[in-house]
Design an enzyme around this catalytic site. Sequence first.
Site, mmCIF file in Angstrom:
data_model
loop_
_atom_site.group_PDB
_atom_site.id
_atom_site.type_symbol
_atom_site.label_atom_id
_atom_site.label_comp_id
_atom_site.label_asym_id
_atom_site.label_seq_id
_atom_site.Cartn_x
_atom_site.Cartn_y
_atom_site.Cartn_z
ATOM 1 N N CYS A 280 -6.083 -2.770 2.330
ATOM 2 C CA CYS A 280 -5.905 -2.558 3.760
ATOM 3 C C CYS A 280 -7.200 -2.691 4.562
ATOM 4 O O CYS A 280 -7.663 -3.801 4.809
ATOM 5 C CB CYS A 280 -5.240 -1.205 4.010
ATOM 6 N N LYS B 159 -9.773 2.147 -2.886
ATOM 7 C CA LYS B 159 -10.081 1.689 -1.529
ATOM 8 C C LYS B 159 -11.500 2.091 -1.133
ATOM 9 O O LYS B 159 -11.871 3.265 -1.162
ATOM 10 C CB LYS B 159 -9.061 2.283 -0.564
ATOM 11 N N GLU C 221 0.835 -1.198 0.000
ATOM 12 C CA GLU C 221 0.000 0.000 0.000
ATOM 13 C C GLU C 221 0.871 1.249 0.000
ATOM 14 O O GLU C 221 1.828 1.357 0.758
ATOM 15 C CB GLU C 221 -0.916 0.003 1.223
#
Length: 268
Positions: A152, A111, A41
């Site tokens: 994440c 995301k 990330e």
Amino acid sequence: MFKIALCQIKVEDDFEKNIDKAYKKINEASNKGAKIVALGEMFNCPYSGKYFSKYAEEENNSKTLDMLRNVSREKGIYIIGGSIPEKEEGSIYNTSYAINPDGEIIAKHRKIHLFDVDIENGIRFCESDYLTKGENITVFDTEHLRIGICICYDIRFPELIRKMTLMGAKLIFVPAAFNMTTGPAHWNILFRTRALDNQIYIAGISPARDYEGVYTAYGHSLVVNPWGEIIAQADEGETIIYADIDINYIEKIRKELPLLKHRRIEIY
């Protein structure tokens, strides 16, 4: 069966250096037989709100994507481009790109869940102060198998991973910069649980730990198999880890313990 590689890289406040380091790690992984190489990330940008706008690039004017596309063509491999700050029409997204062996962008994931937390005696961080949410689930086909990408904090939402599985993903890559509070507590548990609940391979790719940087990542990139076993794991430093993905093993596990078939969708 095919080999994947996860590149755990220490990210610095130096855009060109980060890009060059990623390029070298991808080359090294490819030279050792990896057919899919994944990065962590924000691999080109320090994980801090004040850097996201500074490092953000537009998709059609990106040195980072140019590098990823060029090296994928050079080596004839798939690349999961970790994530980078992507700029579009005044918004900044935390975005991962998938590149095929012809250097073509075949998928992108923004995301979906932004990391807004305030943990007592731990980390306080609000991604929503700097970033915009993505709106789409990302699953795509390769010559090997169908792959999913999330980023994440997305891993904490079991509904998302189950939906990706039901869409056919059998290997999910998760670029993820867990911190020194959440990492030791939840990293292994989350990845093992998501893999065994869905009977898939799942790979978490972290930045390397840097105690002197603006953000201290947990590290410990890992690959978990459909039985929930960790089959490869890094420590906290810069490294590359490798794992063999066995498509037949997925089917074996699902035949012996048919969890997905036993779901009671008429009830829940």
